[in-house]
Design a protein around this motif. Structure first.
Motif, PDB file in Angstrom:
ATOM      1  N   GLN A  64      -9.753  -2.241  -7.259  1.00  0.00           N
ATOM      2  CA  GLN A  64      -9.943  -3.546  -6.634  1.00  0.00           C
ATOM      3  C   GLN A  64     -11.037  -4.358  -7.321  1.00  0.00           C
ATOM      4  OE1 GLN A  64      -8.199  -5.073  -4.209  1.00  0.00           O
ATOM      5  NE2 GLN A  64      -6.780  -3.353  -4.280  1.00  0.00           N
ATOM      6  N   TYR A 111      -9.446   3.665  -5.457  1.00  0.00           N
ATOM      7  CA  TYR A 111      -8.991   2.435  -4.810  1.00  0.00           C
ATOM      8  C   TYR A 111     -10.032   1.326  -4.991  1.00  0.00           C
ATOM      9  CZ  TYR A 111      -7.715  -0.853  -1.115  1.00  0.00           C
ATOM     10  OH  TYR A 111      -7.391  -1.988  -0.416  1.00  0.00           O
ATOM     11  N   GLN A 130      -1.115  -1.829  -7.717  1.00  0.00           N
ATOM     12  CA  GLN A 130      -2.190  -2.102  -6.757  1.00  0.00           C
ATOM     13  C   GLN A 130      -3.025  -3.295  -7.194  1.00  0.00           C
ATOM     14  OE1 GLN A 130      -4.563   1.207  -5.279  1.00  0.00           O
ATOM     15  NE2 GLN A 130      -6.382  -0.076  -5.250  1.00  0.00           N
ATOM     16  N   ASN A 175      -6.214   3.959   2.526  1.00  0.00           N
ATOM     17  CA  ASN A 175      -5.935   5.345   2.171  1.00  0.00           C
ATOM     18  C   ASN A 175      -5.022   6.017   3.185  1.00  0.00           C
ATOM     19  OD1 ASN A 175      -6.741   6.839  -0.179  1.00  0.00           O
ATOM     20  ND2 ASN A 175      -8.837   6.228   0.246  1.00  0.00           N
ATOM     21  N   GLN A 192      -1.500   4.833   2.487  1.00  0.00           N
ATOM     22  CA  GLN A 192      -0.992   5.422   1.249  1.00  0.00           C
ATOM     23  C   GLN A 192      -0.610   6.888   1.454  1.00  0.00           C
ATOM     24  OE1 GLN A 192      -4.333   4.544  -1.344  1.00  0.00           O
ATOM     25  NE2 GLN A 192      -3.249   2.842  -2.297  1.00  0.00           N
ATOM     26  N   VAL A 213     -11.022   0.453   2.597  1.00  0.00           N
ATOM     27  CA  VAL A 213     -10.507   1.590   1.841  1.00  0.00           C
ATOM     28  C   VAL A 213      -9.994   2.701   2.756  1.00  0.00           C
ATOM     29  CG1 VAL A 213     -12.783   2.686   1.666  1.00  0.00           C
ATOM     30  CG2 VAL A 213     -11.038   3.168  -0.061  1.00  0.00           C
ATOM     31  N   THR A 251      -1.477   2.056 -10.589  1.00  0.00           N
ATOM     32  CA  THR A 251      -2.697   1.295 -10.881  1.00  0.00           C
ATOM     33  C   THR A 251      -2.385  -0.185 -11.088  1.00  0.00           C
ATOM     34  OG1 THR A 251      -3.714   3.241 -11.907  1.00  0.00           O
ATOM     35  CG2 THR A 251      -4.648   1.091 -12.462  1.00  0.00           C
ATOM     36  N   LEU A 304       0.829  -1.200   0.000  1.00  0.00           N
ATOM     37  CA  LEU A 304       0.000   0.000   0.000  1.00  0.00           C
ATOM     38  C   LEU A 304       0.866   1.255   0.000  1.00  0.00           C
ATOM     39  CD1 LEU A 304      -2.787  -1.079   2.516  1.00  0.00           C
ATOM     40  CD2 LEU A 304      -3.159  -0.395   0.138  1.00  0.00           C
ATOM     41  N   THR A 308       2.018   2.007  -3.526  1.00  0.00           N
ATOM     42  CA  THR A 308       0.951   2.623  -4.324  1.00  0.00           C
ATOM     43  C   THR A 308       0.713   4.062  -3.887  1.00  0.00           C
ATOM     44  OG1 THR A 308      -0.815   1.812  -2.852  1.00  0.00           O
ATOM     45  CG2 THR A 308      -0.177   0.398  -4.684  1.00  0.00           C
ATOM     46  N   SER A 333      -9.914   9.648  -4.248  1.00  0.00           N
ATOM     47  CA  SER A 333      -8.898   8.605  -4.070  1.00  0.00           C
ATOM     48  C   SER A 333      -9.507   7.319  -3.525  1.00  0.00           C
ATOM     49  CB  SER A 333      -7.793   9.101  -3.130  1.00  0.00           C
ATOM     50  OG  SER A 333      -7.109  10.195  -3.701  1.00  0.00           O
ATOM     51  N   SER A 334     -10.498   7.446  -2.645  1.00  0.00           N
ATOM     52  CA  SER A 334     -11.164   6.260  -2.111  1.00  0.00           C
ATOM     53  C   SER A 334     -11.916   5.511  -3.211  1.00  0.00           C
ATOM     54  CB  SER A 334     -12.130   6.654  -0.989  1.00  0.00           C
ATOM     55  OG  SER A 334     -11.440   7.245   0.094  1.00  0.00           O
TER      56      SER A 334
END
Length: 302
Positions: free
Chosen positions: A245, A241, A180, A193, A196, A189, A177, A74, A77, A237-238
């Protein structure tokens, strides 16, 4: 049926909300750049976002990654997708590159992602239809941004330095990208975050300390900072992510094609920047291209 409906609706709206939020990034840069150095702004943004996530985690008591290895993944990323991407874009814009050109350079990400997936023989192979969509989407982005090159904004200046910064941003978000999707296992998340952002803060802080320009706080900068924290980091950003996924890398990356047209629409509303027929046509072409990429395999056109 009732249990599936709301979940499906939320999953369907995630890409739309993400594109709308992510597109405001260059609007924020336009507000903030005259009053703050790039890394100074970003370091404060990361710090405030971390405080928000700490408060959120303390209330909800969410799970942390299962191993130290996942924390490190993490962290990688975070360095690539926050410090590398944002730092590169903001440095490019601050040093004179127009927002249109910088967004176009970063907009190569979907094609770069697809080329990498094709070379490494990924499980998420890029089909012929998706290749057509990627190239069509990029053509649409060029059409939308063409006015920026025909009639560039005053002060636009392309140099070896700011082009290098934009290219670093492109490679950072592409690598982030892919990294991850390959290495990071699904986890909450919010805790993801937080990790990160912490790594991005550590990497960005030395650069901020060497910046000579001082932050000039005013209403525009406070507003830009507030939206950067709440909208772009906690929200955008969340969502990114979660999208990485849940989806194939090429499909998620293709959403970046929709950012320049959406940014142009927002700039038209906020700054009264003109929208031409070519802008509208390019937006339609981009949307069709993205649709070809993200449409599930085997889905027939209606």
């Amino acid at each position: 049926m009732n249990a599936v409906g709301p979940k499906f609706s939320w999953l369907w709206t995630m890409p739309v909300v993400f594109v709308l939020i992510w597109s405001t990034g260059f609007i924020v840069a336009r507000y903030a750049m005259p009053y703050a150095p790039p890394f100074g702004f970003l370091v404060i943004r990361y710090a405030l976002s971390i405080l928000c996530f700490i408060a959120w985690l303390s209330i909800t008591r969410v799970a942390w990654p299962a191993s130290g290895r996942q924390v490190l993944h993490l962290g990688v990323t975070g360095v690539l997708m926050h410090a590398g991407y944002l730092g590169g874009v903001w440095l490019a814009v601050k040093s004179g590159m127009g927002a249109g050109l910088s967004s176009l350079i970063v907009g190569v990400q979907p094609v770069l992602t697809a080329i990498w997936l094709a070379l490494v023989g990924s499980n998420h192979k890029v089909s012929a239809r998706q290749w057509c969509g990627l190239l069509l989407g990029f053509s649409g982005v060029v059409m939308v941004m063409s006015r920026k090159f025909v009639a560039p904004s005053p002060g636009d200046n392309v140099t070896f330095f700011n082009v290098t910064c934009a290219l670093c941003a492109l490679f950072s978000i592409t690598a982030g990208t892919l990294y991850q999707k390959h290495f990071v296992k699904p986890c909450d998340v919010r805790s993801a975050n937080l990790i990160q952002l912490a790594f991005a803060l550590v990497i960005s802080l030395p650069f901020a300390l060497f910046e000579a320009e001082k932050i000039k706080w005013n209403q525009s900068l406070v507003g830009a900072m507030a939206w950067s924290v709440i909208g772009l980091t906690l929200g955008g950003s969340s969502l990114l992510y979660l999208l990485i996924q849940r989806g194939a890398a090429a499909s998620v990356a293709s959403l970046m094609y929709l950012v320049p047209p959406t940014t142009a629409a927002i700039a038209w509303v906020v700054f009264d920047e003109p929208v031409t027929v070519l802008t509208i046509l390019g937006t339609v072409v981009t949307a069709v291209g993205v649709g070809l990429v993200v449409r599930p395999r085997g889905t027939q056109a209606s």
